[in-house]
Design an enzyme around this catalytic site. Structure first.
Site, PDB file in Angstrom:
ATOM      1  CG  ASP A  75      -1.849   1.338   1.262  1.00 35.49           C
ATOM      2  OD1 ASP A  75      -1.441   2.138   1.312  1.00 35.49           O
ATOM      3  OD2 ASP A  75      -3.074   0.966   0.972  1.00 35.49           O
ATOM      4  CB  THR A 108      -2.500   4.839  -1.471  1.00 39.68           C
ATOM      5  OG1 THR A 108      -2.267   3.740  -1.496  1.00 39.68           O
ATOM      6  CG2 THR A 108      -3.699   5.361  -0.737  1.00 39.68           C
ATOM      7  CB  THR A 109       0.528   2.410  -5.258  1.00 43.78           C
ATOM      8  OG1 THR A 109       0.564   1.842  -4.021  1.00 43.78           O
ATOM      9  CG2 THR A 109       1.801   2.094  -5.954  1.00 43.78           C
ATOM     10  CG  ASP A 404      -7.151   0.240   1.460  1.00 45.93           C
ATOM     11  OD1 ASP A 404      -7.010   1.120   2.264  1.00 45.93           O
ATOM     12  OD2 ASP A 404      -5.792  -0.088   0.943  1.00 45.93           O
TER      13      ASP A 404
END
Length: 543
Positions: A75, A108-109, A404
């Site tokens: 993550d 998020t990446t 998530d």
């Protein structure tokens, strides 16, 4: 004039010296193109560090925290959170990933990779002597084109049918450590969100969903509780382990004798005085337990601790009790069971008790850890997910993955709109931005085209992380979209071939994609506008 008698940073205006920067000789300074390149390179180093974690075949990173704990995750927000990054502009990428995690929960990446790709394109434009403001304006226009395309081509989600919600949840989980059990956890996440959501108002409070993890056992042992899961155990080992048709008393007052608020000293001069004191203390406890019993409570949940005497009396009365429960957990129990918080034993009555079908203590994992489950709550405004893992690292990462997925489903309750996954949306947005290039003039055309090229970095990285030639696979998917006029064609990470993501059931939240493009563009514009970096000497600051 500084204490040493020298002027730092002087400008002559009409012959009068003016101090601009005190102690300039003690400061490190970068300006102009040199400053921009240094800032961009620092941000690119961060993006390159986590790009191999992107997608369902992304790799994990292992990080040793300052406390010596090990964190294993792919993550982006978690990785960047634990990295000791000191560069000011690189910290912007950490904030970027954190913002995506807090507001959306997923992506998020990808957002960091997109921002890094934009900065990489901007670096080439800077070498072509294009002004950074023109680059920023071109990126801003291209982002608007991409977002408008997403809004015009999204698909609506029917919340009454859980099929698409499950597909979106599984898409979020496919890149996580629990991808092998994506069906199990996706079903838990969807049922948890729908259990607490107000669909009519398009609202969902995630505070009503509790996620607990316990090392020991396997992922298959994870379960969802229609109620509350407390990481506690009954206060005495001999108390009943299961209570059916429970009537719950919530206490925010301790099972202890009253204490003066000021300093005091009590002197006991005889055995009779000591016996009288002990009898009075026992009477306090007996009165407390008697009030609990008279109210009809069959389970006591207290925010504070118990005296041993009170615990013994509760055991004799056959009333199981849980102590040291946090205020947030008490609020959740109150919402779920209808119980009212009681601040004094004198206020305890049957009308203030909550109801639940079952309150039971269960053993979790292989380390004989125990939890208290409150199930069958009448209002059903709280849900808990209990996650088991082979060790602490697996359990913690599984908890983050479930969070998530829950956020992704929550986004669909707020805005029920999805776009195809597998980087199909990025490819389609790249084509839309490229088509808008002729409408621009002069140097802005270069910036708009650079934005389109940056969007293609995501499918290229997705394919590369799956073990294929990234450029070739992304180009093939782009050509397939153009040839078939199908914007849902993305990259199949199993075969490396173009495939319709809609037919495969791979969807992502529209809000997630829009948020990625907006935030990445804003951060890139911020970095491009910085033309002066002044770093003070820390030794001078201390003096």
């Amino acid at each position: 004039m500084n204490p040493s008698g020298h002027f730092g940073g002087l400008a002559e205006i009409g012959g009068a010296p003016i101090i601009i920067v005190e102690g300039e000789q003690n400061k490190s300074r970068l300006t102009g193109l040199e400053a921009r390149k240094a800032n961009i390179q620092a941000c690119l180093d961060v993006a390159n560090m986590i790009k191999t974690s992107f997608g369902p075949r992304g790799l994990d990173k292992i990080i040793t925290t300052k406390d010596g704990d090990l964190v294993v995750s792919n993550d982006g927000a978690i990785i960047l959170k634990h990295l000791p990054i000191s560069h000011e502009c690189a910290k912007l990428f950490v904030d970027l990933s954190r913002s995506q995690d807090m507001q959306i929960g997923d992506g998020t990446t990808g957002i960091v990779i997109l921002a890094g790709a934009l900065l990489e394109q901007a670096l080439e434009l800077l070498d072509m002597k294009i002004h950074p403001i023109k680059i920023a304006d071109g990126f801003d226009f291209a982002a608007t084109v991409a977002i408008d395309w997403l809004h015009a081509h999204h698909a609506a989600v029917e919340l009454a049918s859980e099929t698409q919600l499950l597909q979106v949840a599984k898409t979020s989980l496919c890149s996580k450590i629990i991808s092998a059990k994506a069906d199990l956890f996706a079903d838990m996440c969807v049922r948890a969100v729908l259990g607490v959501a107000d669909v009519a108002r398009r609202d969902c409070c995630l505070d009503l969903i509790s996620v607990e993890c316990k090392p020991g056992g396997s992922l298959e042992e994870s379960l969802m509780v229609n109620g509350i899961a407390l990481d506690k155990e009954f206060s005495h080992s001999q108390m009943p382990k299961t209570v059916n048709d429970a009537r719950i008393a919530l206490l925010c007052c301790p099972f202890e004798p009253p204490k003066p608020k000021t300093k005091h000293k009590l002197e006991i001069s005889s055995a009779a005085a000591y016996d009288a004191l002990a009898e009075q203390e026992a009477a306090y406890f007996s009165n407390m337990v008697q009030r609990v019993a008279e109210s009809g409570a069959t389970v006591v949940i207290c925010q504070w601790g118990f005296d041993d005497e009170a615990n013994h009396l509760l055991l004799k009365a056959g009333i199981p009790a849980v102590r040291w429960v946090s205020g947030k957990e008490l609020e959740m129990i109150s919402l779920a069971t209808g119980a009212q918080l009681v601040a004094r034993f004198e206020d305890l009555s049957a009308e203030r008790l909550g109801r639940a079908q079952t309150v039971r203590e269960v053993s979790v994992g292989t380390e004989d850890q125990r939890m208290v489950l409150i199930e069958g709550c009448p209002t059903q405004k709280a849900v808990s997910i209990l996650i088991c893992g082979s060790n602490r690292s697996v359990a913690d990462e599984a908890k983050r993955s479930v969070h998530d997925a829950i956020c992704t489903v929550r986004n669909l309750v707020v805005n029920p709109a999805v776009v195809p996954g597998g980087c199909a949306s990025e490819i389609a947005c790249s084509l839309a931005v490229s088509a808008a290039v002729p409408s621009q003039v002069s140097h802005r055309q270069f910036a708009v085209q650079a934005f389109a090229d940056a969007l293609l970095k995501l499918p290229q990285q997705l394919a590369a992380n799956a073990g294929f030639q990234g450029f070739q696979v992304a180009t093939a998917a782009r050509a397939a979209q153009l040839q078939l006029q199908d914007s849902s064609i993305g990259i199949d990470c199993s075969s490396g071939e173009p495939r319709s993501m809609s037919a495969a059931g791979v969807f992502e939240s529209l809000d997630s994609k829009v948020h990625q493009i907006l935030l990445a563009t804003q951060i890139v514009k911020m970095v491009l506008r910085i033309d002066d970096v002044i770093e003070c000497d820390k030794s001078q600051q201390l003096r």
